[in-house]
Scaffold this motif. Sequence first.
Motif, mmCIF file in Angstrom:
data_model
loop_
_atom_site.group_PDB
_atom_site.id
_atom_site.type_symbol
_atom_site.label_atom_id
_atom_site.label_comp_id
_atom_site.label_asym_id
_atom_site.label_seq_id
_atom_site.Cartn_x
_atom_site.Cartn_y
_atom_site.Cartn_z
ATOM 1 N N LYS A 160 0.823 -1.202 0.000
ATOM 2 C CA LYS A 160 0.000 0.000 0.000
ATOM 3 C C LYS A 160 0.859 1.255 0.000
ATOM 4 C CE LYS A 160 -4.044 -1.847 -0.142
ATOM 5 N NZ LYS A 160 -4.883 -1.658 -1.347
ATOM 6 N N ALA A 161 1.743 1.369 0.973
ATOM 7 C CA ALA A 161 2.631 2.519 1.027
ATOM 8 C C ALA A 161 3.780 2.182 1.954
ATOM 9 C CB ALA A 161 1.884 3.752 1.533
ATOM 10 N N ILE A 162 5.009 2.320 1.456
ATOM 11 C CA ILE A 162 6.143 1.966 2.288
ATOM 12 C C ILE A 162 6.457 3.113 3.245
ATOM 13 C CG2 ILE A 162 7.072 0.534 0.445
ATOM 14 C CD1 ILE A 162 9.199 2.664 -0.017
ATOM 15 N N SER A 163 7.131 2.775 4.330
ATOM 16 C CA SER A 163 7.466 3.780 5.328
ATOM 17 C C SER A 163 8.714 4.549 4.908
ATOM 18 C CB SER A 163 7.707 3.105 6.685
ATOM 19 O OG SER A 163 8.865 2.289 6.630
ATOM 20 N N PHE A 164 8.998 5.610 5.640
ATOM 21 C CA PHE A 164 10.169 6.431 5.352
ATOM 22 C C PHE A 164 11.450 5.613 5.504
ATOM 23 C CE2 PHE A 164 13.572 9.310 6.585
ATOM 24 C CZ PHE A 164 13.472 10.315 5.640
ATOM 25 N N SER A 165 11.546 4.839 6.580
ATOM 26 C CA SER A 165 12.753 4.037 6.813
ATOM 27 C C SER A 165 12.902 2.949 5.758
ATOM 28 C CB SER A 165 12.703 3.411 8.211
ATOM 29 O OG SER A 165 11.555 2.584 8.362
ATOM 30 N N GLN A 166 11.789 2.350 5.331
ATOM 31 C CA GLN A 166 11.856 1.350 4.273
ATOM 32 C C GLN A 166 12.355 1.959 2.968
ATOM 33 O OE1 GLN A 166 7.764 -0.007 4.489
ATOM 34 N NE2 GLN A 166 8.409 -1.998 5.288
ATOM 35 N N ALA A 167 11.880 3.151 2.666
ATOM 36 C CA ALA A 167 12.314 3.826 1.437
ATOM 37 C C ALA A 167 13.805 4.139 1.494
ATOM 38 C CB ALA A 167 11.507 5.100 1.223
ATOM 39 N N CYS A 168 14.285 4.552 2.667
ATOM 40 C CA CYS A 168 15.714 4.846 2.805
ATOM 41 C C CYS A 168 16.570 3.599 2.608
ATOM 42 C CB CYS A 168 16.000 5.447 4.180
ATOM 43 S SG CYS A 168 15.387 7.141 4.408
ATOM 44 N N CYS A 169 16.035 2.438 2.958
ATOM 45 C CA CYS A 169 16.786 1.190 2.860
ATOM 46 C C CYS A 169 16.798 0.598 1.456
ATOM 47 C CB CYS A 169 16.215 0.156 3.842
ATOM 48 S SG CYS A 169 16.517 0.536 5.576
ATOM 49 N N LEU A 170 16.005 1.144 0.558
ATOM 50 C CA LEU A 170 16.018 0.652 -0.810
ATOM 51 C C LEU A 170 17.391 0.873 -1.430
ATOM 52 C CD1 LEU A 170 12.564 1.923 -2.144
ATOM 53 C CD2 LEU A 170 13.211 -0.445 -1.708
ATOM 54 N N PRO A 171 17.904 -0.092 -2.189
ATOM 55 C CA PRO A 171 19.227 0.062 -2.805
ATOM 56 C C PRO A 171 19.316 1.312 -3.668
ATOM 57 C CG PRO A 171 18.449 -2.202 -3.024
ATOM 58 C CD PRO A 171 17.299 -1.403 -2.480
ATOM 59 N N GLY A 172 20.363 2.078 -3.452
ATOM 60 C CA GLY A 172 20.624 3.248 -4.276
ATOM 61 C C GLY A 172 20.046 4.548 -3.741
ATOM 62 N N VAL A 173 19.085 4.499 -2.833
ATOM 63 C CA VAL A 173 18.419 5.721 -2.384
ATOM 64 C C VAL A 173 19.381 6.631 -1.615
ATOM 65 C CG1 VAL A 173 16.632 6.661 -0.870
ATOM 66 C CG2 VAL A 173 16.096 4.749 -2.390
ATOM 67 N N ILE A 174 20.086 6.090 -0.628
ATOM 68 C CA ILE A 174 21.005 6.897 0.174
ATOM 69 C C ILE A 174 22.178 7.412 -0.663
ATOM 70 C CG2 ILE A 174 22.592 6.900 2.127
ATOM 71 C CD1 ILE A 174 19.642 7.048 2.887
ATOM 72 N N PRO A 175 22.854 6.558 -1.464
ATOM 73 C CA PRO A 175 23.957 7.098 -2.286
ATOM 74 C C PRO A 175 23.521 8.220 -3.220
ATOM 75 C CG PRO A 175 24.062 4.707 -2.226
ATOM 76 C CD PRO A 175 22.772 5.085 -1.581
ATOM 77 N N TYR A 176 22.394 8.034 -3.899
ATOM 78 C CA TYR A 176 21.942 9.064 -4.817
ATOM 79 C C TYR A 176 21.468 10.319 -4.068
ATOM 80 C CZ TYR A 176 22.282 6.644 -9.284
ATOM 81 O OH TYR A 176 22.754 6.033 -10.427
ATOM 82 N N SER A 177 20.914 10.157 -2.883
ATOM 83 C CA SER A 177 20.488 11.312 -2.094
ATOM 84 C C SER A 177 21.679 12.159 -1.675
ATOM 85 C CB SER A 177 19.713 10.846 -0.852
ATOM 86 O OG SER A 177 18.526 10.177 -1.210
ATOM 87 N N LEU A 178 22.735 11.503 -1.183
ATOM 88 C CA LEU A 178 23.933 12.235 -0.778
ATOM 89 C C LEU A 178 24.620 12.879 -1.976
ATOM 90 C CD1 LEU A 178 25.387 9.690 1.820
ATOM 91 C CD2 LEU A 178 24.154 11.811 2.286
ATOM 92 N N ALA A 179 24.646 12.144 -3.086
ATOM 93 C CA ALA A 179 25.237 12.704 -4.306
ATOM 94 C C ALA A 179 24.460 13.921 -4.777
ATOM 95 C CB ALA A 179 25.269 11.634 -5.401
#
Length: 494
Positions: A279-298
Amino acid sequence: MAWPNIFQRGTLLSRFSHHHVVVFLLTFFSYSLLHASRKTFSNVKVSISEQWTPSAFNTSVELPVEIWSSNHLFPSAEEATLFLGTLDTIFLFSYAVGLFISGIIGDRLNLRWVLSFGMCSSALVVFVFGTVTEWLHFYNKWLYCCLWIVNGLLQSTGWPCVVAVMGNWFGKAGRGVVFGLWSACASVGNILGACLASSVLQYGYEYAFLVTASVQFAGGIIIFFGLLVSPEEIGLSGIEAEENLEEDSHRPLINGTENEDDYEPNYSIQEDSTITQVKAISFSQACCLPGVIPYSLAYACLKLVNYSFFFWLPFYLSNNFRWKEAEADKLSIWYDVGGIIGGTLQGFISDILQKRAPVLALSLLLAIGSLIGYSRSPDDKSINALLMTVTGFFIGGPSNMISSAISADLGRQELIQGSSEALATVTGIVDGTGSIGAAVGQYLVSLIQDKLGWMWVFYFFILMTSCTILFISPLIVREILYLVRRRQAHILSE
């Protein structure tokens, strides 16, 4: 070598219906209108600064001195200008915080409602900020700060929602080139805001806010009644259903492995094969998706550079080359032109390769060279415009890709296949982190320029661009290795 499905199944345009075109245009112009109101504020800063200073320094005000003296905000234009810069920083920080929140809200409520509400409410705030306060001759620093914080929060509903809607309608086939062209909406908004403001500025800066707010409010109403959030709303199959029919070579572009056995994620939203929709993933789940943190910092590093050009380029041209402000404003448009071309072309190339990180890496490496070249531009408008366009191509292009096409890729990974309720959250995380970097960057640029000079500002930009490459370097290496293995497999098969 297997060509991507934009070539395997006919031309890209042949796969789009008139609904796709309408969604493209509505989301494009909705975000353009949001950006136009931001640009309007930048374009009328001189007029606002004059109105906020005492009549002894302000020949435009028609109020009696005793009335004005009880209402003026600042004793000098310098202090008024400093406060306007503070408002920019306040807006960017509230905008960044709002992006994290808006993404989560967008994945839980109807995207059309959230986008329309944000546009209309932001228009009302802008109207009160620039028009009502001037009509009433009510000048108060705390009111301006509060209104601009609220405006930043409301404007933050725009980008996560429009990217999510576009992600619902446009699949992996040609997403790079489509999103690359579509991400020009911010640049178009800048141009639109400049045109709207300049057309009525002679009557007073309050009318610039009035016109911009009115157009944006009307756009919000059109979005509410006209935007289709997803194909399912009119009985069409969603893009997940279409993509499930594609061959294995059409895997999401952020994956860097040749098959699923090569890639073992340490996190999965789907607990077993019986789960077909989240239905809708949580904020922490979204952060744990592969690539999200590296691309966010970049993106935090890259948006810092990109927004610094947006805010400081006209000032740099006037300050460094002593060109007239109007000429500097017109010349700075070439940076946006380079970004539009760069985002579209680089998106097209990434569609062909079916990988985005290698294209970003090459562009950012060339961006370092273009920054060095532009920092040494001679006092010649033609050469400066050419170097500026090249710099926009290699910096604005990757910035547009990360904020649009790559955010859509990240929000539609195989780990959450069958769900579109991650797009807005992921987009909010990426763009929110980028906006924090941009907000911090505006203060650092002014500080470095004041203490060390413009050349050190460009050194700072080179450092931030290098950090962008560093943050996504594991993805770059992984995807390059995948392309090499794919090429070797193609040669052996021949």
